[in-house]
Each structure stands twice: as structure tokens, then as C-alpha cells.
Write an enzyme that holds these catalytic residues in place. Structure first.
Site, PDB file in Angstrom:
ATOM      1  N   CYS A  66      20.664  16.138 -45.584  1.00  0.00           N
ATOM      2  CA  CYS A  66      19.659  16.766 -45.817  1.00  0.00           C
ATOM      3  C   CYS A  66      18.725  17.182 -44.357  1.00  0.00           C
ATOM      4  O   CYS A  66      18.385  18.070 -43.994  1.00  0.00           O
ATOM      5  CB  CYS A  66      18.581  15.835 -46.670  1.00  0.00           C
ATOM      6  SG  CYS A  66      19.283  15.663 -48.134  1.00  0.00           S
TER       7      CYS A  66
HETATM    8  N1  SAJ Z   1      16.117   7.687 -39.936  1.00  0.00           N
HETATM    9  C1  SAJ Z   1      15.667   7.262 -38.762  1.00  0.00           C
HETATM   10  N2  SAJ Z   1      14.473   6.653 -38.693  1.00  0.00           N
HETATM   11  C2  SAJ Z   1      13.713   6.478 -39.834  1.00  0.00           C
HETATM   12  C3  SAJ Z   1      14.140   7.125 -41.083  1.00  0.00           C
HETATM   13  C4  SAJ Z   1      15.473   7.656 -41.054  1.00  0.00           C
HETATM   14  O1  SAJ Z   1      16.348   7.109 -37.771  1.00  0.00           O
HETATM   15  O2  SAJ Z   1      12.742   6.091 -39.615  1.00  0.00           O
HETATM   16  C5  SAJ Z   1      17.522   8.381 -40.002  1.00  0.00           C
HETATM   17  C6  SAJ Z   1      18.518   7.648 -41.143  1.00  0.00           C
HETATM   18  O3  SAJ Z   1      19.255   6.682 -40.311  1.00  0.00           O
HETATM   19  C7  SAJ Z   1      19.493   8.728 -41.305  1.00  0.00           C
HETATM   20  C8  SAJ Z   1      18.460   9.982 -41.273  1.00  0.00           C
HETATM   21  O4  SAJ Z   1      17.444   9.598 -40.350  1.00  0.00           O
HETATM   22  O5  SAJ Z   1      20.555   8.899 -40.387  1.00  0.00           O
HETATM   23  C9  SAJ Z   1      18.160  10.583 -42.641  1.00  0.00           C
HETATM   24  O6  SAJ Z   1      17.547   9.465 -43.258  1.00  0.00           O
HETATM   25  P1  SAJ Z   1      16.625   9.570 -44.692  1.00  0.00           P
HETATM   26  O7  SAJ Z   1      15.963   8.066 -44.730  1.00  0.00           O
HETATM   27  O8  SAJ Z   1      15.738  10.570 -44.431  1.00  0.00           O
HETATM   28  O9  SAJ Z   1      17.692   9.635 -45.809  1.00  0.00           O
HETATM   29  P2  SAJ Z   1      18.231  10.845 -46.397  1.00  0.00           P
HETATM   30  O10 SAJ Z   1      18.823  12.009 -45.377  1.00  0.00           O
HETATM   31  O11 SAJ Z   1      18.972  10.258 -47.581  1.00  0.00           O
HETATM   32  O12 SAJ Z   1      17.078  11.785 -47.096  1.00  0.00           O
HETATM   33  C10 SAJ Z   1      16.704  11.919 -48.413  1.00  0.00           C
HETATM   34  C11 SAJ Z   1      15.736  12.792 -48.681  1.00  0.00           C
HETATM   35  N3  SAJ Z   1      15.594  12.915 -50.214  1.00  0.00           N
HETATM   36  C12 SAJ Z   1      15.923  14.459 -50.369  1.00  0.00           C
HETATM   37  O13 SAJ Z   1      15.811  15.287 -49.594  1.00  0.00           O
HETATM   38  C13 SAJ Z   1      15.720  14.496 -51.995  1.00  0.00           C
HETATM   39  C14 SAJ Z   1      14.546  12.682 -47.896  1.00  0.00           C
HETATM   40  O14 SAJ Z   1      13.519  13.686 -48.406  1.00  0.00           O
HETATM   41  C15 SAJ Z   1      13.746  11.269 -48.522  1.00  0.00           C
HETATM   42  O15 SAJ Z   1      12.510  10.922 -48.060  1.00  0.00           O
HETATM   43  C16 SAJ Z   1      14.883  10.128 -48.068  1.00  0.00           C
HETATM   44  O16 SAJ Z   1      16.088  10.425 -48.668  1.00  0.00           O
HETATM   45  C17 SAJ Z   1      14.471   8.751 -48.442  1.00  0.00           C
HETATM   46  O17 SAJ Z   1      13.289   8.556 -48.308  1.00  0.00           O
HETATM   47  O18 SAJ Z   1      15.292   7.949 -48.740  1.00  0.00           O
END
Ligand code: SAJ
Length: 437
Positions: A274
Site C-alpha cells: 500500500c
Molecule cells: N513504517 C515505518 N515507520 C513508521 C510506520 C511504518 O518505517 O512509523 C514502515 C513499515 O515498517 C512498513 C511500511 O512503513 O514497511 C508500511 O507500514 P504501515 O504501518 O503503513 O503498514 P501497511 O503498509 O500495512 O499499511 C496499512 C494501510 N492500511 C490500508 O491501506 C487500508 C495503512 O493505511 C494503515 O495506516 C496501516 O496499515 C496501519 O496503520 O497498520
């Protein structure tokens, strides 16, 4: 009675037949929620094994337990097919197919186009079609509407079309389909009205916006917000490194502010299907309108530079032990794209491993969720067993994904050098010298 009123009646009486195209981590939970709301649900997926498993009442999606799925299939409330013609009997169709990027970083709309063409071919008077796949603004207007107009339908009168972004967060224990607010934007007010009525049967809170393009932009703002803020905090990490300041301490401090701040954390890069991808759908579209989405591009540039930054950290850390990367044995702990998931799509760990190998390191990984990975170069790598010896014989252990199951004290007590890209070992101390991101 108007066609719209007839559809509204069927929705309110739960006699409408609800179609869901794409039965993956988005479509299957949605199909189950509609079936539990009382509708007869017809699923369509191109994967015959998925369709077969579903029709046997067996779930293949972690967030949908088989105990929840089986009774719906048994009662006939939910069934699936690989044949789009089953949708001739559907009153509504929600399209939940993938929107990945091509190798050229351009949107791959093939799944959307294929499913929209198939649905348009079987569309009938009174049908409601909703696209849920995350995509560039204008997709609904440019891809769905012309195909329906070509079949002679009149939008908002004898056919209804809307966009409603999916917000499924796999393995999120708190939020599922029913309690995650849903945004819907119809091509006409009547389209917005009927799609709002449909989704309110499965979702507690539905917000109606004025157009499908607005709804498409809602989703892109949500995920661009994350990508840009992760890029910002990664750049803060680079700046703190230059300043000799602990970025994690700085974030801990900033996070005490009870308003106007939301903590994000530095890491080895941006993974998942995403966050690294959705913003590029937006910047791609704006390029066609001669606008350069600078924040998106810059965040992407910083986030994609993090794997190399991690490898340079490893190189410097080994150098302090009078070792070079070349010939060193390096153990990578965690390759999934984020904590506690079994998904490696776009995982920065793959870049970190590739870069270490390019520099001649002998790299192995251990990830309890990921049995094997295919590296960029095509090599298949298998997760090695975790053991004291694995750590004790490593010249450097690199923590890339901080799964909750890892015993960080054990890692510290059995490693000599740890590069910790996730602040996972904080505030513990042990035998290992720890180099933070
Ligand atoms: N990440 C960081 N630092 C952060 C947060 C994330 O490096 O502070 C990295 C994670 O390790 C990962 C990537 O970014 O590699 C994405 O992480 P994410 O927490 O955004 O997880 P996703 O990709 O599963 O995002 C999903 C999304 N959900 C949908 O699109 C419906 C996102 O909008 C959500 O906010 C997120 O899940 C969530 O909060 O779990």
C-alpha cells in the site's frame, strides 16, 4: 416505482444479491460481512483454488476464520465462481482487485480494466457497481463510465456507479470491515445514495462524498500522509545521525505532546503493497497534468534510500571491528515488510540483503513468518533456524523486522555486534555492541 427505488427496497429488505469481485484480503472479509448482514453474496475470483476452497467453506485469509465462513457457505448465503456470468443475477457488484505498479513504477491497471470489462458485459438495468481498489483519481470516470455508457445505460437512472476505498488493515486485531468507517462517492447523487445504503448494511459508519474522484483522493491522502511522514522521520534520523543525537529519544520527547503531533518511526525503508505504491499512483496522474508532486517524490526518494543507509551503517560498524563487509557472516533478523506479518511485498529487507551480498557478505536470514524469499536477482533464500550458534558465529546481526516473537535479550547476549534498525533492543544491554539506525 423508479429503478432506484426498486434497488433501495431490495437493499433494505436484504433480498438484493450482492456481488464481490476479487476474494482476497479485501474482498473476502467484505463478502462475509455482507452475507452476515443477510444478503445472498456471489463472489468471483480468477483463482480456481481460492473459489474451490471458499465453496468448501474453508478460509484462506487470516482475518476470516473458517468457523465464520463455513456456516455462510453451508446456508447458501455465500458462494463463489471463476465465471463472471454469475453476476448477471447480482444487483450490486463491489470490485476489489489489485492495483500494483509495473517495473517502470507506472500503475498496472490491468486487473481493474479486466474486471470492469467483465462486469460491464454482464451489467443489467438497476445494477450498482462500486470500485474499491486503490487507484489514481479519475479512474472511475475514465474506466468504468465509458464502458457502461457504451452499453446504453444512463448513469444514476438505470445503472449506478460509485467509488469506495478499501480500508482493510490485514491482521489488525481492533479494526475490521464493520467498525472501519467507509467513504463512498457516487457519479450522481442517486449513485451516492444507493451505495451509502448498501454499505450501511455492513459498516457502522459511512461518509458520503460528492464524487468518485473525491473518494479516490481520500484514500490517496490517507496513505500519502503515511509515506510522507515516514519519509520525514527517516530524514530526521539522517539529520540526528549527523548531529550525534539519538533520533529515538527525540521522537519519544516529541510524542509527549498531547496535540498536533503523531509519532512515526525511522526504519530500514518502506515496505508493503500500500504505502510505497499508492502515492505513486497520485504522482503519476499529476505528472500527466504537468504537475510534480514534490512531497511524494521526495519521500519516495528518502524511503528508498534507507536500505543503502542501513548497509553503510553495517559497513562502518564492521570497520570498527577491523572487518570488512566482504567475507563477513551477517545474519538478518526479520524480512517481512513490517512487524508480525507474513508478507514480504516491497520489503526493504530484500534490498538490504541484496546490497550486502553485492559487497561480498555471506548473508543469511531468520524470519519465523517467512519460510523463503526470492531476491531481486532471482535467488531463492530460505530462513535459517534460529540458534545460539547462529548469533555467536555472526560478525554482525542486523535487525530489519522487529517481530514480537524475537527474544531481544537473547539476541544481545549471544551476538557480538547488532545493527538495530528498529530500536527493538532498547533499553536492554547485553554482550553485543549495539549500533542504532
Ligand atoms: N513504517 C515505518 N515507520 C513508521 C510506520 C511504518 O518505517 O512509523 C514502515 C513499515 O515498517 C512498513 C511500511 O512503513 O514497511 C508500511 O507500514 P504501515 O504501518 O503503513 O503498514 P501497511 O503498509 O500495512 O499499511 C496499512 C494501510 N492500511 C490500508 O491501506 C487500508 C495503512 O493505511 C494503515 O495506516 C496501516 O496499515 C496501519 O496503520 O497498520
Amino acid at each position: 416505482m423508479t429503478i432506484k427505488q426498486e434497488l433501495l427496497n431490495r437493499l433494505n429488505q436484504r433480498t438484493a444479491r450482492v456481488g464481490v469481485v476479487g476474494l482476497g484480503y479485501v474482498g473476502l472479509p467484505l463478502a462475509v460481512e455482507f452475507a452476515e448482514a443477510g444478503f445472498t453474496v456471489i463472489g468471483v475470483d480468477v483463482s480456481a483454488p481460492k473459489v474451490e476452497q471458499l465453496n468448501q467453506g474453508e478460509s484462506y485469509i487470516l482475518d476470516v476464520p473458517t468457523e465464520r465462513l463455513a456456516p455462510l457457505v453451508k446456508s447458501g448465503k455465500l458462494s463463489a465462481s471463476t465465471d463472471y456470468s454469475v453476476l448477471r443475477q447480482a444487483d450490486t457488484v463491489s470490485i476489489c482487485v489489485p492495483t500494483p505498479l509495473r517495473k517502470t513504477k507506472d500503475p498496472d491497471m490491468s486487473y481493474v480494466i479486466e474486471s470492469v470489462e467483465a462486469v460491464s458485459a454482464v451489467a443489467h438495468e438497476g445494477m450498482l457497481i462500486i470500485l474499491e481498489s486503490t487507484t489514481y483519481p479519475g479512474t472511475t470516470e475514465e474506466i468504468i463510465i465509458p464502458r457502461l455508457k457504451n452499453r446504453g445505460f444512463t448513469l444514476g437512472e438505470d445503472i449506478f456507479v460509485a467509488f469506495s476505498p478499501e480500508r482493510v488493515d490485514p491482521s489488525n486485531p481492533q479494526y475490521g470491515v464493520r467498525n472501519t468507517p467507509k467513504v463512498v462517492g457516487g457519479v450522481t447523487p442517486a449513485c451516492t445514495e444507493v451505495s451509502g445504503v448498501l454499505y450501511r448494511t455492513a459498516v457502522d459508519q459511512v461518509l458520503e462524498v460528492s464524487s468518485p474522484t473525491a473518494a479516490e483522493m481520500v484514500k490517496l491522502l490517507e496513505n500519502t500522509f503515511r509515506a510522507v511522514n515516514i519519509g520525514l522521520v527517516n530524514e530526521m534520523a539522517l539529520m540526528c545521525d549527523k548531529l550525534g543525537v539519538d533520533v529515538w529519544e527525540v521522537i519519544r520527547g516529541a510524542a509527549t505532546k498531547p496535540f498536533g503531533f503523531m509519532p512515526f518511526y525511522p526504519g530500514p525503508g518502506l515496505g508493503g503493497h500500500c504505502i510505497p505504491i499508492d502515492p505513486l499512483y497520485l504522482s503519476w496522474k499529476l505528472k500527466a497534468l504537468n504537475y510534480n508532486a514534490r512531497f511524494i517524490e521526495l519521500a519516495s526518494e528518502i524511503n528508498t534510500s534507507m536500505p543503502l543507509y542501513v548497509v553503510n551503517k553495517v559497513s562502518l560498524a564492521l570497520n570498527d571491528d577491523s572487518k570488512s563487509i566482504k567475507g563477513s557472516k551477517i545474519v538478518v533478523l526479520g524480512v517481512a515488510y513490517k512487524r508480525d506479518v507474513n508478507d514480504v511485498r516491497e520489503s526493504p529487507a530484500l534490498d538490504v540483503i541484496g546490497l550486502l551480498q553485492e559487497r561480498g557478505a555471506d548473508v543469511v536470514y531468520h524470519d519465523p513468518y517467512i519460510e523463503q524469499v526470492r531476491l531481486e536477482a532471482g535467488e531463492i533464500m530460505r530462513s535459517v533456524d534460529y540458534s545460539d550458534t547462529l548469533l555467536e558465529t555472526a560478525d554482525c546481526v542486523v535487525i530489519v523486522t522487529d517481530h514480537s516473537v524475537f527474544d531481544w535479550q537473547h539476541v544481545l547476549d549471544h551476538s557480538r555486534l547488532v545493527v538495530d534498525t528498529r530500536h527493538a533492543t532498547y533499553p536492554r544491554a547485553g554482550r553485543a555492541r549495539v549500533v542504532p539506525l
